[in-house]
Design a protein around this motif. Structure first.
Motif, short mmCIF file in Angstrom:
data_model
loop_
_atom_site.label_atom_id
_atom_site.label_comp_id
_atom_site.label_asym_id
_atom_site.label_seq_id
_atom_site.Cartn_x
_atom_site.Cartn_y
_atom_site.Cartn_z
N ASP A 140 1.04 -1.33 -0.04
CA ASP A 140 -0.06 -0.13 0.07
C ASP A 140 0.68 1.61 -0.07
O ASP A 140 0.84 2.28 -0.81
CB ASP A 140 -1.29 -0.25 1.34
N GLU A 188 -5.40 -5.16 4.05
CA GLU A 188 -5.30 -4.26 2.91
C GLU A 188 -5.26 -5.01 1.79
O GLU A 188 -5.78 -4.81 0.70
CB GLU A 188 -4.00 -3.34 3.26
N HIS A 251 -12.74 2.12 4.96
CA HIS A 251 -11.72 3.09 5.84
C HIS A 251 -13.18 3.94 6.42
O HIS A 251 -12.11 4.65 7.10
CB HIS A 251 -10.57 3.69 4.62
N HIS A 273 -4.62 0.19 12.22
CA HIS A 273 -4.78 0.92 11.29
C HIS A 273 -5.19 -0.68 10.06
O HIS A 273 -7.06 -0.48 10.14
CB HIS A 273 -4.31 1.17 10.69
N VAL A 277 -9.45 -1.32 9.77
CA VAL A 277 -10.28 -1.42 7.98
C VAL A 277 -10.61 -2.66 8.19
O VAL A 277 -12.30 -3.17 7.33
CB VAL A 277 -9.15 -1.02 7.28
ZN ZN Z 1 -5.45 1.65 5.09
#
Ligand code: ZN
Ligand code: NAD
Length: 367
Positions: A140, A188, A251, A273, A277
């Protein structure tokens, strides 16, 4: 040694992403993108002791003419500050970095974002080579050219679009990554399957155990496929004016959870995070089902995959639906028409939807 996978980001400022085990020990590969004779390696207090000496030695052996310096800062999101950014620029000054110098980011997304921003600003922009060492950074943050630091008033408020000159992801570096960081990166990875390709979700279901066991080949394949999806959107929409925002699937909910718990995840308690998510993606999939856009069975399938990967899929206790809704209204992703979400048409296909009614969002938050 497995083959090196390569993904190209097309466009005027295109670059390649190389993925495979042992790349940090490959001097020819590491030195190839360096144009000038100066390079500053930026890293953090966890990554530097593990990899920095070796990267320096490898680069020196391949390019004896290179003048290298290092800027090592303490690890953690709370260090992604203007003050550390300033120190990084001072390190470039001390090195005597000229316009053909390179900033080398060796670390996770915090280092990649800060070092990338320093490269964007030094003499109005010099090269940055990303050597991501977390799974999240490999799939990412190192790809796409978004760089930033945080302000006390919010994350990523100061930054620039500055594409890297190259991204070199050594999957062997993931062996030292804490388990929780690996899982956060996998969230992710799942996101790419959820929004772009249901067959990638099949693949992830089949390879969940191999990924958790850090099998080099499974990781390299997951990273290469994730980067290919991201590269395609980034090439189409380099400045995030349109459908690059699809990457925000999960998100809007995720950020609301992160901010409502006060970014506790960065200090150990609460969700980090990737975990936020993961929860956010399940909520977005459930919202898509509630709005009649996609099937509930698909949302449940996504939830099962995330659970297998050891990720949370429910809102942690103590975060009231009304408070989360209020956070979403303040988010960058809201607009005058109401709340804006990335929602499913079906698993593997998403679209940005504006004006989602509050009561539908509340119903999903309260379920
Ligand atoms: Zn993210
Ligand atoms: P991070 O950089 O804080 O790394 C997580 C932790 O792992 C740190 O403690 C780090 O020291 C440690 N670590 C890193 N590599 C290691 C290794 N190989 N072995 C052992 N420990 C290692 O966090 P992250 O999750 O990589 O990145 C999060 C950041 O990325 C956030 O600041 C976020 O805003 C940013 N981000 C940016 C983009 C973008 O497009 N620019 C996209 C997503 C996220």
């Amino acid at each position: 040694m497995s083959a090196v996978r390569k993904v190209e980001v097309a466009g005027e400022n295109g670059y390649s992403i190389e993925i495979g085990p042992g790349l940090l020990e490959d001097g020819a590969r590491l030195s190839k993108p360096l144009r000038g004779r100066h390079a500053l390696i930026v890293s953090d207090g966890n990554v530097a002791p593990l990899y920095l000496d070796s990267v320096e030695t490898t680069l020196h052996a391949a390019r004896p003419d290179l003048t290298l310096a290092r800027f090592v800062m303490p690890a953690g999101e709370h260090e992604k500050t203007l003050a550390r950014f300033g120190e990084c620029l001072h390190a470039l000054a001390a090195l005597g970095a000229t316009r053909d110098a390179t900033v080398i980011a060796l670390g996770g997304g915090v280092i990649g974002d800060l070092a990338g921003f320093a490269a964007a600003c030094w003499m109005r922009g010099i090269d940055c080579v990303q050597l991501p060492t977390t799974l999240l950074a490999m799939v990412d943050s190192s790809v796409g050219g978004k760089t930033a630091v945080d302000l006390p008033s919010g994350k990523n408020l100061v930054g620039a679009f500055h594409p890297p000159r190259a991204v070199i992801a050594d999957t062997a570096a993931l062996r030292s990554l804490p388990e929780r960081e690996l899982r956060a990166g996998l969230a992710e990875v799942v996101k790419y399957g959820a929004i772009f390709d249901a067959t990638f979700l099949d693949w992830l279901e089949a390879h969940a155990d191999a990924l958790l066991a850090r099998d080099d080949d499974a990781l390299a394949e997951a990273i290469a496929r994730s980067c290919a999806y991201k590269a395609e959107v980034v090439a189409r929409d380099p400045f995030e004016r349109g459908d690059r925002a699809m990457l925000n699937f999960g998100h809007t909910f995720g950020h609301a959870i992160e901010t409502e718990q006060g970014y506790a995840g960065t200090s150990g308690d609460g969700l980090n995070h990737g975990e936020a998510v993961a929860v956010g993606m399940v909520l977005a999939a459930r919202l898509s089902a509630a709005l009649g856009r996609a099937s509930l069975a698909d949302a449940e399938r996504l939830q099962r995959l995330l659970q297998r990967l050891g990720l949370p899929t429910a809102i942690p206790p103590g975060l009231p639906p009304q408070a989360l809704l209020a956070r979403m209204r303040l988010d960058k992703k809201a607009d005058a028409a109401g709340l804006r979400f990335v929602l499913w048409d079906r698993a593997g296909a998403a679209r940005i939807v504006s004006g989602v009614p509050d009561q539908d969002v509340l119903a999903v938050l309260a379920a």
